[in-house]
Design a protein around this motif. Structure first.
Motif, short mmCIF file in Angstrom:
data_model
loop_
_atom_site.label_atom_id
_atom_site.label_comp_id
_atom_site.label_asym_id
_atom_site.label_seq_id
_atom_site.Cartn_x
_atom_site.Cartn_y
_atom_site.Cartn_z
N HIS A 34 5.90 -8.60 16.82
CA HIS A 34 4.79 -7.78 16.34
C HIS A 34 4.88 -6.37 16.92
CE1 HIS A 34 0.70 -6.10 16.45
NE2 HIS A 34 0.50 -6.77 15.33
N ASP A 35 5.14 -6.27 18.22
CA ASP A 35 5.21 -4.97 18.87
C ASP A 35 6.39 -4.16 18.35
OD1 ASP A 35 3.03 -5.71 20.37
OD2 ASP A 35 4.23 -6.44 22.06
N ALA A 36 7.52 -4.84 18.11
CA ALA A 36 8.70 -4.13 17.61
C ALA A 36 8.45 -3.58 16.21
CB ALA A 36 9.90 -5.07 17.60
N THR A 37 7.78 -4.36 15.36
CA THR A 37 7.48 -3.90 14.01
C THR A 37 6.51 -2.73 14.03
OG1 THR A 37 7.81 -6.15 13.17
CG2 THR A 37 6.62 -4.61 11.75
N VAL A 38 5.46 -2.85 14.83
CA VAL A 38 4.46 -1.78 14.93
C VAL A 38 5.12 -0.50 15.44
CG1 VAL A 38 2.42 -1.00 16.19
CG2 VAL A 38 2.46 -3.28 15.15
N ALA A 39 5.98 -0.61 16.43
CA ALA A 39 6.66 0.57 16.97
C ALA A 39 7.52 1.24 15.91
CB ALA A 39 7.51 0.18 18.18
N LEU A 40 8.19 0.42 15.08
CA LEU A 40 9.03 0.96 14.02
C LEU A 40 8.18 1.70 12.98
CD1 LEU A 40 11.81 1.13 12.57
CD2 LEU A 40 11.23 -1.04 11.47
N LEU A 41 7.06 1.08 12.56
CA LEU A 41 6.21 1.69 11.55
C LEU A 41 5.58 2.98 12.05
CD1 LEU A 41 4.47 -1.55 10.24
CD2 LEU A 41 6.24 -0.24 9.07
N GLU A 42 5.11 2.99 13.28
CA GLU A 42 4.45 4.19 13.80
C GLU A 42 5.45 5.31 14.05
OE1 GLU A 42 1.92 3.08 17.07
OE2 GLU A 42 0.29 2.65 15.65
N GLN A 58 -5.48 17.91 11.97
CA GLN A 58 -6.22 17.97 13.22
C GLN A 58 -6.87 16.60 13.46
OE1 GLN A 58 -6.92 20.28 10.70
NE2 GLN A 58 -5.48 21.79 11.51
N LEU A 59 -6.35 15.87 14.40
CA LEU A 59 -6.84 14.51 14.66
C LEU A 59 -6.64 14.17 16.12
CD1 LEU A 59 -3.94 12.66 14.70
CD2 LEU A 59 -4.09 13.29 12.30
N HIS A 60 -7.32 13.11 16.55
CA HIS A 60 -7.11 12.63 17.92
C HIS A 60 -7.15 11.11 17.92
CE1 HIS A 60 -11.42 11.71 18.19
NE2 HIS A 60 -11.67 12.93 17.73
N ARG A 61 -6.61 10.52 18.97
CA ARG A 61 -6.52 9.06 19.06
C ARG A 61 -7.92 8.46 19.17
NH1 ARG A 61 -1.25 7.41 20.31
NH2 ARG A 61 0.14 9.18 20.75
N HIS A 62 -8.07 7.29 18.54
CA HIS A 62 -9.40 6.68 18.48
C HIS A 62 -9.29 5.16 18.67
CE1 HIS A 62 -13.66 6.82 17.49
NE2 HIS A 62 -13.50 5.83 16.63
N GLY A 63 -8.63 4.74 19.74
CA GLY A 63 -8.52 3.33 20.05
C GLY A 63 -7.47 2.59 19.25
N HIS A 64 -7.48 1.26 19.36
CA HIS A 64 -6.53 0.40 18.67
C HIS A 64 -7.28 -0.66 17.87
CE1 HIS A 64 -3.84 2.19 21.66
NE2 HIS A 64 -2.82 1.79 20.91
N ALA A 65 -6.64 -1.11 16.79
CA ALA A 65 -7.16 -2.23 16.01
C ALA A 65 -6.00 -2.91 15.31
CB ALA A 65 -8.20 -1.75 14.98
N HIS A 66 -5.95 -4.25 15.41
CA HIS A 66 -4.88 -5.05 14.79
C HIS A 66 -3.50 -4.59 15.25
CE1 HIS A 66 -8.08 -6.59 12.26
NE2 HIS A 66 -8.36 -5.37 11.86
N GLY A 67 -3.41 -4.16 16.49
CA GLY A 67 -2.14 -3.76 17.06
C GLY A 67 -1.71 -2.35 16.72
N LEU A 68 -2.47 -1.62 15.91
CA LEU A 68 -2.09 -0.28 15.49
C LEU A 68 -2.99 0.77 16.14
CD1 LEU A 68 -1.57 -0.91 11.67
CD2 LEU A 68 0.22 -0.31 13.29
N GLN A 69 -2.40 1.90 16.46
CA GLN A 69 -3.17 3.03 16.97
C GLN A 69 -4.04 3.60 15.85
OE1 GLN A 69 -3.20 4.83 20.15
NE2 GLN A 69 -4.99 5.61 19.07
N ARG A 70 -5.33 3.79 16.12
CA ARG A 70 -6.22 4.42 15.16
C ARG A 70 -6.43 5.88 15.54
NH1 ARG A 70 -8.10 1.50 11.29
NH2 ARG A 70 -9.53 3.16 10.66
N LYS A 94 2.21 -8.94 10.72
CA LYS A 94 3.18 -7.87 10.89
C LYS A 94 4.45 -8.33 11.59
CE LYS A 94 -0.42 -4.27 11.18
NZ LYS A 94 -1.54 -5.23 11.01
N SER A 95 4.34 -9.34 12.43
CA SER A 95 5.52 -9.81 13.15
C SER A 95 6.57 -10.41 12.23
CB SER A 95 5.11 -10.85 14.20
OG SER A 95 4.51 -11.99 13.58
N LEU A 96 6.18 -10.73 10.99
CA LEU A 96 7.12 -11.35 10.04
C LEU A 96 7.66 -10.36 9.01
CD1 LEU A 96 5.21 -14.69 9.31
CD2 LEU A 96 7.11 -14.34 10.88
N TRP A 97 7.25 -9.11 9.08
CA TRP A 97 7.64 -8.17 8.04
C TRP A 97 9.14 -7.88 8.04
CZ3 TRP A 97 3.26 -3.90 8.16
CH2 TRP A 97 2.08 -4.47 7.70
#
Length: 322
Positions: A34-42, A58-70, A94-97
């Motif tokens: 899951h982490d490897a897939t998320v890192a690839l997508l981001e 113009q944006l800033h980080r707003h926490g995490h949800a479902h393993g993704l940075q919001r 996502k870990s199976l994508w």
């Protein structure tokens, strides 16, 4: 673990496929799939990250949800993540994508992929068309030099439609009429001698001159030599478009006239038909996805599941010939 259990455990390694071996190595290194897939997508989304509502940067980080940075957009206040507005938005597991992308590269059926990944067949069917929605658009921008064009016909299919206009066929079925009719969908394929290929779904029934103007004229050079069979629509199109044209008289048994032949495009037709046959009738509304899928496999520019997963977000490999 007892030594006997360990020996029995490692004996199973010989039955693992390539993707399963890589997943095991990732786990041993401490990185979950899951982490490897998320890192690839981001990593793909980060360089062009923008608010999907107002397109501001113009944006800033707003926490995490479902393993993704919001992220939160400063001008409009909307929140989003790297997948918002993409074909992969709101999909789970996502870990199976990456493993599923490998199934696409192996031309696995919906049921085969579901069995391999432990998912429901409806999920793998949904993933198939989400993964291909953007990836199918990675095509050459034009054809150059000598370009061959020919059409093939597949039976029109309303598979999956809630309201059908005719009785259902079984496993593809057969046309009621002989020859070319409105029961068949025309696929126009144009291919130059470098292997660059473009295909178009022109509609039901026989190919027309107007369809050639709409499909071919924007994608071929003015100095191209168009080689086709003896279909009258090609002659009329070439004459009106002012491009060089040579017809090969296939009915007379003449297949090659010097450099003029349609062997390349006919070979592509053959590979396409053989590849489509196991699907036992592709729904016409999904036919563009399958044509894009076939081009991905035939061009062999996307050879790894990671590259295919990037292509689902529009990050295509560099086109060397356009």
């Amino acid at each position: 673990m007892q030594p006997a259990d360990w020996i029995s455990f490692i004996a199973q390694f010989a039955y693992l496929n390539r993707r399963q071996r890589q997943a095991g190595i990732t786990l041993l290194r401490g990185n979950a799939p899951h982490d490897a897939t998320v890192a690839l997508l981001e990593s793909v989304a980060q360089p062009r990250l923008a608010c999907p509502a107002c397109h501001a940067h113009q944006l800033h980080r707003h926490g995490h949800a479902h393993g993704l940075q919001r992220y939160r957009c400063v001008p409009c206040g909307r929140t989003f993540n790297a997948l918002t507005g993409t074909p992969l938005s709101r999909l789970r597991h996502k870990s199976l994508w990456i493993a599923y992308a490998d199934c696409l590269l192996d031309s696995r059926s919906v049921r085969q992929a579901a069995q391999q990944l432990g998912l429901h067949r409806n999920t793998t069917f949904r993933w198939r068309h989400r993964f291909l929605r953007v990836a199918r658009t990675d095509r050459p921008h034009g054809l150059h030099g000598i370009a061959e064009a020919d059409e093939l016909y597949v039976l029109e299919s309303e598979k999956g439609s809630r309201q059908m206009t005719r009785p259902a066929r079984r496993r593809g079925g057969h046309a009621r009429q002989r020859g070319i009719s409105d029961e068949q969908v025309c696929i126009l394929v144009a291919r130059d001698r470098t292997g660059q290929t473009l295909d178009f779904i022109t509609g039901k029934g026989a190919l027309t001159k107007a369809q050639l103007h709409r499909c071919l004229l924007p994608v071929i050079d003015k100095d191209v030599l168009l080689v086709t069979d003896g279909h009258a629509a090609y002659r009329a199109f070439a004459r009106e478009a002012g491009i060089s044209h040579q017809a090969v008289n296939l009915r007379a048994g003449i297949r090659v006239q010097g450099a003029a032949h349609v062997q390349n495009v006919n070979a592509y037709h053959s590979r396409l038909r053989d590849w489509l046959r196991p699907f036992r009738g592709v729904a016409t509304r999904y036919l563009p996805n399958y044509l894009g899928w076939r081009w991905i496999l035939d061009a062999r520019r996307i050879r790894s599941p990671e590259t295919l997963l990037k292509a689902t977000l529009g990050a295509f490999p560099h086109l060397t010939v356009t």
